[in-house]
Design an enzyme around this catalytic site. Structure first.
Site, PDB file in Angstrom:
ATOM      1  N   ASP A  60     -21.927  -4.075  -3.873  1.00 20.93           N
ATOM      2  CA  ASP A  60     -21.683  -5.516  -4.016  1.00 20.93           C
ATOM      3  C   ASP A  60     -22.265  -6.285  -2.845  1.00 20.93           C
ATOM      4  O   ASP A  60     -22.619  -5.712  -1.804  1.00 20.93           O
ATOM      5  CB  ASP A  60     -20.193  -5.804  -4.157  1.00 20.93           C
ATOM      6  CG  ASP A  60     -19.373  -5.315  -2.966  1.00 20.93           C
ATOM      7  OD1 ASP A  60     -19.708  -4.249  -2.403  1.00 20.93           O
ATOM      8  OD2 ASP A  60     -18.393  -5.978  -2.591  1.00 20.93           O
ATOM      9  N   GLU A 117     -16.793  -3.377  -1.945  1.00 16.32           N
ATOM     10  CA  GLU A 117     -16.453  -3.178  -0.537  1.00 16.32           C
ATOM     11  C   GLU A 117     -16.102  -4.476   0.155  1.00 16.32           C
ATOM     12  O   GLU A 117     -15.234  -4.518   1.026  1.00 16.32           O
ATOM     13  CB  GLU A 117     -17.630  -2.494   0.180  1.00 16.32           C
ATOM     14  CG  GLU A 117     -17.356  -2.123   1.643  1.00 16.32           C
ATOM     15  CD  GLU A 117     -17.792  -3.185   2.643  1.00 16.32           C
ATOM     16  OE1 GLU A 117     -17.561  -2.983   3.845  1.00 16.32           O
ATOM     17  OE2 GLU A 117     -18.373  -4.223   2.234  1.00 16.32           O
TER      18      GLU A 117
END
Length: 486
Positions: free
Chosen positions: A79, A146
């Protein structure tokens, strides 16, 4: 102007990175990138799995003659943090990132670039694809989400990885090897308010704070960058102490791990108090700008607006203003053991006014768990005294340094032989997934390293081209020098 970054060396890495940034992948919206990486692994004929939390795991057998080496896990997160300039119309859930070659750097067109951690996952994918690199058994672990609460690392099963070494490819300072990171937690306070009819004869203003640099709430927290919410709360608190203001709304910040760049509030005051308000505002504006000389684009202004239908009740107004004003923010303590390392910090990250409640969010970090708990209690007491409902969630552990690391010694000597200087060995105040992964696989030997990335989590994010080449070369040499299994 968009440039062809696929022509830059190492071409195999940059080609994959370009493909990655064409795929929207803000945190919590990672389905497309997960599918892309999964199909990539399958197309190579490699063992590829996607677990229940969206982690993609791809395993590659060792090169001929490297079967006796310890298995290495290449790890990064899929991400990215979605941040853009005020004038940008970019939709992070739909639009590709537009890369721009700018001298020795690559940046994006008024958005975050996604080099954090796109370069890391591109490097891992390029290793998986290559037939010319010598390596032992490899597992590539691409973790989900994350940047918000480490969903992927926290949800990873404790029996799916076989490797003995993790190379975390998620730090941003070429020439440094990181062996420790801070733990952290999220804080939320909720103010439920009742609506009071606004007095129609009053004057309404929108106060706006904008143009701040912002930055990563861990890696940049020590740089004395201004926090838009703290500036706004300072103005409102000081104004409240001199003028009879009412508040319709306060909004600012966009993500817990980003130092807020913008904030705004809609207020009302009596017409006869306008001159007092203006005099006070002008003085505060001047003082704040003087306090942050590096914030060259800082802009604080007010504009008249229509009288809102309602304002906050007096109790909520007082409680919200006081708790924001007294909320600790920035560096709280420096490490006593490691020079120039932040030990504990807090980022006052978000304030959002909804239909019937106001939400305040913070992100705390510390390399000392007991110190983090002290700040958690400080925040809870501050907001509870102001009638806010509070909770702590999303705690994640720090990563304790291991100075006896075998892979550390290999990488230090490899770096010196390759580049002629000794790399710095450091800990970082940002949160890395190594702490979570080390809790699930306690025998792992772990190092984090990466290229030079500046202004991560801001629209000014950029990655140094030469540093990516050195990062890639060090990664290849490390794989070729992987320790032998005993």
């Amino acid at each position: 102007m968009e440039n062809n970054i696929s022509s830059i060396e190492p071409k195999e890495l940059w080609k994959i990175f370009y493909d990655i940034i064409q795929i929207p992948r803000p945190s919590k919206h990672e389905t497309k990138i997960i599918t892309f990486i999964k199909n990539f692994g399958i197309s190579l004929g490699l063992e590829t799995t996607v677990d229940k939390v969206g982690n993609v795991i791809i395993k590659k057998p060792p090169s001929k003659g490297m079967e006796n080496r310890k298995g290495i896990i290449l790890q990064g997160h899929i991400d990215m943090v979605p941040q853009k300039c005020v004038e940008s119309n970019h939709d992070f859930e739909k639009d590709p990132i537009k890369p721009i070659i700018d001298g020795d750097w690559i940046r994006a067109d008024c958005t975050t670039l996604g080099a954090d951690n796109g370069i890391g996952i591109a490097a891992a994918m390029a290793i998986l694809q290559s037939n010319n690199i010598s390596h032992g058994p490899i597992e590539a672990l691409f973790t989900s989400d994350e940047e918000t609460d480490m969903t992927g690392a926290n949800g990873l099963e404790s029996d799916v990885l076989d490797g003995k070494i993790i190379l975390n490819l998620d730090t941003e300072e070429e020439g440094s090897l990181f062996i420790g990171s801070a733990g952290g937690s999220n804080f939320k306070a909720i103010f439920k308010y009742s609506k009071k009819t606004a007095e129609k004869e009053n004057i309404a203003f929108e106060i706006k704070v904008s143009g701040l640099m912002g930055g990563h709430s861990g890696a940049d927290i020590h740089l004395n960058r201004a926090n838009a919410i703290k500036i706004l709360s300072h103005i409102l608190w000081k104004t409240f102490s001199k003028c009879n203001i009412d508040i319709n709304s306060i909004n600012g910040g966009s993500a817990a791990n980003v130092i807020p760049r913008e904030a705004s509030a809609i207020i009302t005051i009596k017409k006869e108090e306008f001159s007092k308000f203006k005099e006070l505002f002008d003085k505060l504006n001047k003082d704040i700008i003087a306090k942050f000389p590096d914030e060259v684009s800082l802009n604080i202004k007010y504009e008249t607006c229509d009288i809102p239908k309602y304002v906050l009740d007096n109790e909520t107004k007082w409680g919200l203003l006081s708790s924001l004003y007294f909320c600790p923010n920035g560096v709280i303590a420096m490490s006593e053991n490691i020079a120039n390392l932040v030990e504990t910090s807090n980022n006052l990250a978000i304030v959002e006014t909804l239909h019937d409640q106001i939400i305040v969010e913070c992100l705390l970090r510390s390399s000392v768990d007991s110190a983090r708990v002290v700040v958690e209690n400080l925040l809870k007491n501050n907001f509870i005294l102001s009638k806010g409902d509070t909770k702590i969630y999303g705690e994640y552990p720090g990563w304790d340094p291991n100075l006896d690391s075998q892979i550390l010694e290999i990488m230090k000597s490899t770096y010196f032989e390759k580049f002629g200087k000794v790399p710095e060995v450091k800990a970082i105040h940002a949160g890395l997934e190594c702490g979570v992964l080390g809790g699930k696989y306690p025998d792992l030997d772990m190092i984090s390293f990466g290229p030079t990335i500046k202004d991560a989590h801001t629209p000014q994010e950029k990655v140094n081209i030469k540093s990516v080449e050195k990062f890639w070369e060090l990664l290849i040499e490390t794989l070729e020098n992987a320790p032998i299994q005993k």
